[in-house]
Scaffold this motif. Sequence first.
Motif, short mmCIF file in Angstrom:
data_model
loop_
_atom_site.label_atom_id
_atom_site.label_comp_id
_atom_site.label_asym_id
_atom_site.label_seq_id
_atom_site.Cartn_x
_atom_site.Cartn_y
_atom_site.Cartn_z
N GLY A 124 0.71 -1.02 0.01
CA GLY A 124 -0.13 -0.09 -0.10
C GLY A 124 0.83 1.32 -0.10
O GLY A 124 0.31 2.40 -0.45
N HIS A 125 2.24 1.22 0.59
CA HIS A 125 2.93 2.42 0.43
C HIS A 125 3.65 2.38 -1.01
O HIS A 125 3.87 1.55 -1.56
CB HIS A 125 3.86 2.25 1.68
N GLU A 126 4.17 3.50 -1.07
CA GLU A 126 4.67 3.90 -2.59
C GLU A 126 6.09 4.28 -2.36
O GLU A 126 7.02 4.34 -3.32
CB GLU A 126 4.00 5.06 -2.96
N SER A 127 6.67 3.93 -1.17
CA SER A 127 8.29 4.32 -0.83
C SER A 127 8.52 3.30 0.40
O SER A 127 7.67 2.61 1.04
CB SER A 127 8.48 5.82 -0.59
N ASP A 128 9.92 3.71 1.03
CA ASP A 128 10.17 2.97 2.27
C ASP A 128 9.50 2.95 3.47
O ASP A 128 8.85 4.15 3.82
CB ASP A 128 11.69 3.62 2.55
N VAL A 129 9.09 1.87 3.75
CA VAL A 129 8.35 1.68 5.02
C VAL A 129 9.42 1.70 6.18
O VAL A 129 10.37 1.07 6.24
CB VAL A 129 7.58 0.35 5.24
N SER A 130 9.31 3.10 7.06
CA SER A 130 10.61 3.05 7.94
C SER A 130 10.15 2.75 9.32
O SER A 130 11.02 2.70 10.14
CB SER A 130 10.68 4.67 8.24
N ASP A 131 8.94 2.62 9.66
CA ASP A 131 8.74 2.38 11.37
C ASP A 131 7.12 1.39 11.19
O ASP A 131 6.26 1.61 10.29
CB ASP A 131 8.66 3.41 11.94
N LEU A 132 6.99 0.58 12.25
CA LEU A 132 5.92 -0.29 12.58
C LEU A 132 5.68 -0.30 13.89
O LEU A 132 6.39 0.11 14.74
CB LEU A 132 6.27 -1.63 12.17
N SER A 133 4.20 -0.82 14.33
CA SER A 133 3.80 -0.48 15.54
C SER A 133 2.56 -1.25 15.75
O SER A 133 1.54 -1.01 14.81
CB SER A 133 3.69 0.85 16.26
N TRP A 134 2.56 -2.49 16.48
CA TRP A 134 1.28 -3.29 16.83
C TRP A 134 0.41 -2.41 17.68
O TRP A 134 0.91 -1.76 18.78
CB TRP A 134 1.62 -4.45 17.16
N SER A 135 -0.92 -2.42 17.61
CA SER A 135 -1.82 -1.75 18.74
C SER A 135 -2.07 -2.81 20.05
O SER A 135 -1.46 -4.07 19.86
CB SER A 135 -3.07 -1.88 17.86
N PRO A 136 -2.10 -2.33 20.86
CA PRO A 136 -2.32 -2.91 22.34
C PRO A 136 -2.58 -4.58 22.12
O PRO A 136 -2.07 -5.22 22.79
CB PRO A 136 -3.20 -2.13 23.20
N GLN A 137 -3.77 -4.65 21.52
CA GLN A 137 -4.21 -6.08 21.41
C GLN A 137 -3.87 -6.75 20.30
O GLN A 137 -4.61 -7.69 19.87
CB GLN A 137 -5.76 -6.28 21.48
N ASP A 138 -2.97 -6.31 19.38
CA ASP A 138 -2.83 -6.91 17.89
C ASP A 138 -3.91 -6.82 17.11
O ASP A 138 -3.76 -7.44 15.98
CB ASP A 138 -2.11 -8.21 18.26
N ARG A 139 -4.79 -5.97 17.25
CA ARG A 139 -5.87 -5.89 16.48
C ARG A 139 -5.42 -5.07 15.06
O ARG A 139 -5.82 -5.42 13.97
CB ARG A 139 -7.18 -5.13 17.03
N PHE A 140 -4.68 -3.96 15.27
CA PHE A 140 -4.29 -3.40 14.10
C PHE A 140 -2.67 -3.24 14.04
O PHE A 140 -1.94 -3.57 15.12
CB PHE A 140 -4.76 -1.59 13.99
N LEU A 141 -2.08 -3.11 12.81
CA LEU A 141 -1.04 -2.73 12.64
C LEU A 141 -0.65 -1.30 11.96
O LEU A 141 -1.30 -1.16 10.93
CB LEU A 141 0.08 -3.90 11.87
N ALA A 142 0.19 -0.57 12.44
CA ALA A 142 0.41 0.76 11.95
C ALA A 142 2.00 0.76 11.16
O ALA A 142 2.65 0.46 11.80
CB ALA A 142 0.29 2.03 12.79
N SER A 143 1.85 1.39 9.96
CA SER A 143 3.04 1.44 9.14
C SER A 143 3.07 2.82 8.87
O SER A 143 2.17 3.49 8.44
CB SER A 143 3.07 0.61 8.19
N VAL A 144 4.34 3.20 8.79
CA VAL A 144 4.62 4.58 8.38
C VAL A 144 5.68 4.75 7.13
O VAL A 144 6.61 3.89 7.02
CB VAL A 144 5.16 5.73 9.29
N SER A 145 5.83 5.66 6.25
CA SER A 145 6.50 5.48 5.14
C SER A 145 7.14 6.82 4.85
O SER A 145 6.69 7.99 5.07
CB SER A 145 5.72 4.78 3.94
N MET A 146 8.12 6.65 3.67
CA MET A 146 8.75 7.91 3.23
C MET A 146 7.69 8.42 1.99
O MET A 146 8.18 9.53 1.66
CB MET A 146 10.22 7.57 2.55
N ASP A 147 6.68 7.87 1.80
CA ASP A 147 5.57 8.58 1.10
C ASP A 147 4.73 9.52 1.87
O ASP A 147 3.82 9.82 1.19
CB ASP A 147 4.80 7.45 0.30
N SER A 148 5.03 9.72 3.00
CA SER A 148 4.39 10.67 3.73
C SER A 148 3.04 10.38 4.49
O SER A 148 2.33 11.21 4.95
CB SER A 148 4.31 12.04 3.12
N SER A 149 2.76 9.16 4.43
CA SER A 149 1.61 8.28 4.72
C SER A 149 1.74 7.62 5.98
O SER A 149 2.87 7.15 6.40
CB SER A 149 0.85 7.62 3.62
#
Length: 910
Positions: A124-149
């Motif tokens: 889903g990202h258009e550039s480098d994925v720089s960091d990740l974080s699981w939500s407290p109950q592992d329901r979601f995974l958040a990812s951030v990227s060099m595509d500013s999203s």
Amino acid sequence: MQLIKPAWVMHTDEKKKRLPIFSLHVHGDGSRLATGGLDSKVRIWSTAAILDEHNTMPKSLCTLTMHVGPVLCVRWSHSGRLLASGSDDGLVMIWDLDPSGAGKVFGEEEVNVEGWKALRRLAGHESDVSDLSWSPQDRFLASVSMDSSVIIWDDRVAKLVGHQGFVKGVCWDPVGQYLATQSDDKTVRIWRTTDWACERVVTQPFELSPASTFFRRLSWSPDGAHITAANAMNGPVFVAAVISRKEWTSDISLVGHENTVEVASYNPHLFVRDESKPVDSHNICSVLALGADDRSVSVWQTNQARPLLVALDVFDRNVLDLSWSFDGLTLYACSSDGTIAVMNFSPSELRGIAPHDVQLQYLKGYKFTSPMNLTYQAEAPQPIPLPPQFVAPAQRVQPLPAQPPINVRGTQEVTRTKDGKRRIRPVLLSQGSSTSLPPPVHPYQQPLQNGIHIQPQPTAQLAYTQPVLQHAMAEPSNPFTSTPLSVSQPGSYASSMPLSGQAGLADDDVQMVDSWEPAEPASTAGGSSPRKGRTLGGDRVREPIVVRELLGSTSAVMPIVNLPSASGATRTSEPVLKAPGLKTYVAAPMEGAKEGDVLEGRNPDEPDKPSDVQLYQNKTVQWLDYLPSRIVAVASTSVFFVAACIDGGITVYSQTGRRMLPTLMLDSRAVFLQGLKQYLLAITEQGTLAVWNVKSAQAIVPPSSIRHLLISQLLSVQLRPNGVPVLNFSDGTAFSYDPGLSCWHKLSDAWFARGSDSWDAARTRASRPAAPRGPIATLEAAISEAKPLELLIENKPEWWSAATTLAHLESRMFGAKALDSPGEYKLALLGYARRLADEGFRGKAEELIKELCGPVYWRLRKEPWEPTVLGMQKRDLLKEVLSIFARSKTLVKLGSDYQDLMKRIVVEDV
């Protein structure tokens, strides 16, 4: 404290040279350490072998090799069940233990002691994925990227848009109420998890922070009261900023590092200030670790003004990531020098560790009940069984007492999703029951619980829309965990705001979510089928595909140039590009959809019959339309579908088959048709090129002739993500269109390869691990492959190399601006400055300084001057340029003088 530096933990290249390690994370049970590095691999190591050098267990457990770019982040889920990794290939991979997957690594000499399989491939990202974080109950995974999203992954995806620069850090609130992200735009954004809207933008501690850090990894305290953010400035001092939860302001700075802070990491435990007093909100504190570019690691306790520990010169280069063990007594750190360090504390050195149930009781004080079931529950990670010869390191935290079974009373509600699947919504646990749920089971058993069978997933199935849990009556919405639903881990579909998982909706999967739509009610006729509106062409029987040429035309794989005649003239009425032959059938696969889902164009044999275009998906016709002219090409993106006809007409459709634009008429039929996101590019056989933004209904490049560029064969046409077209020709030149200048301009030329000292450096990425991979480097590599680079000029004149190199770097900066590549612009700028310093060209250097500095009092003057370029502050770039000049032999005084001037400039008041 015991400091350990295991030299055998490394990522290497083909020549066994040590490569940078960008990320590491220790498993919750303390048995494994995952690392990601420049070799594009995820490696899993035994912590028992790390903590005890005399341990005879195998050191390397597994090597995962499915990424094609450097791995920038690895994160274990809170349950310890899954491992997530993000890479600069733009992908997020979810890994699961494969008990039968051990063995030799494909294409390598290494042997995996245990096997891990790719469970999900999240694109889903258009550039480098720089960091990740699981939500407290592992329901979601958040990812951030060099595509500013920022992307929140679940069955359906939310894309959070707001940052104006590379996003380099993300962390969840342990309560589950907020998500925090940090970006190169010098802000920290707080997002609400209830509606994914932005709660606050924090800027004050970061306005003067440098933009050169590789990461900005921030961390949320275990009591949920504070965020510690990296790369902050307190005047001229490098600090980590502590942001309070209520006001979202930063009044506390952690001062101690001599360079920018890259990463912050809180100890997972709360600590008691005074062990002789009862544990309450006034008698707790936290422990925090910081890693910085000064090659040091510091450990802080929030009730003290000074750090507990500062480990100096632990590494030879900057610290990139930190991770605490679940017991709170071991800290792991990694560096871009390719090594890791482990700080092993004794309980007497970190006194006052509180049990995790204290944290649970404290977090209940926030009284936050998430509609998406993110309520935090303190629970020890589930252990993963090691191979027989392994014994996990002893845990120094007392396990929590077993909870009595919870009774739930009531009936389950059955609803229908849009695609016809039934979904069971269990009754909330808080409502009570007369039957008790069974206790949690081992994650690798296959139990039967609530009618749900846990089935092993085959390695080859990587599509992220595939469900993990299979049930005859229900399909849970959590795509990450296949752990049985239990009291300690409630089903994600118990949310009052269910997420509807729909395969094939590529645009919806990554668009910004404004609302959550509940499942459609069942039909009144027995409730056996969902309500479905009538679809144009939905009852149409798909005709067999017959592909043959019409009108005796011939097809061509690539457009071939019709070169000018011997007289040098080419009549404008004659085509200059050869169009593909007209066929009875043309098709384009749907972006991100299943195999077999295509946009089809069908041309009849009889000239008086209309042609038709239809979207074929899920083995049915979703919509159709008839066109009065023969279809020559079709294209598909996540935003629109398009069909081009032989009369020069172009028709653009939405996902449901509605026309998004009026029929666009060009001077002749299209020989090239390409779509990317919301952009559409077309080139006609008369040599006319146009690019449109379909969403905004505007022309990025109005219909413009490229006849004057066709002096050699047109090899390829590329549409960039910013809507800019790139044309590559066989003579080694590449062109793009500048809307501001209303003219075609040259991006690069094989001419530079004959004399520029910087030509090959652009393609040597391994020697520059921090340099981003960009379109200019890719373009020059393609030119080098298409055009031999032998020197065609003998007896080169004086200054040949210097002049060609400077011209090449200047051209590269213009190209990077045109293609929206800030990393390559900065790289070319600094290379240009180094060349000026080496040659001592003072005039050019001073002109460059003035261009980047601008008028000293530019805010008070009327002269137009833009303080940024590609989102970067020009004066921040100037500081690095002046540093190069000040270290040179020829421009020392020039660099020093302007450095003094920059120190006297007040950034916001001049």
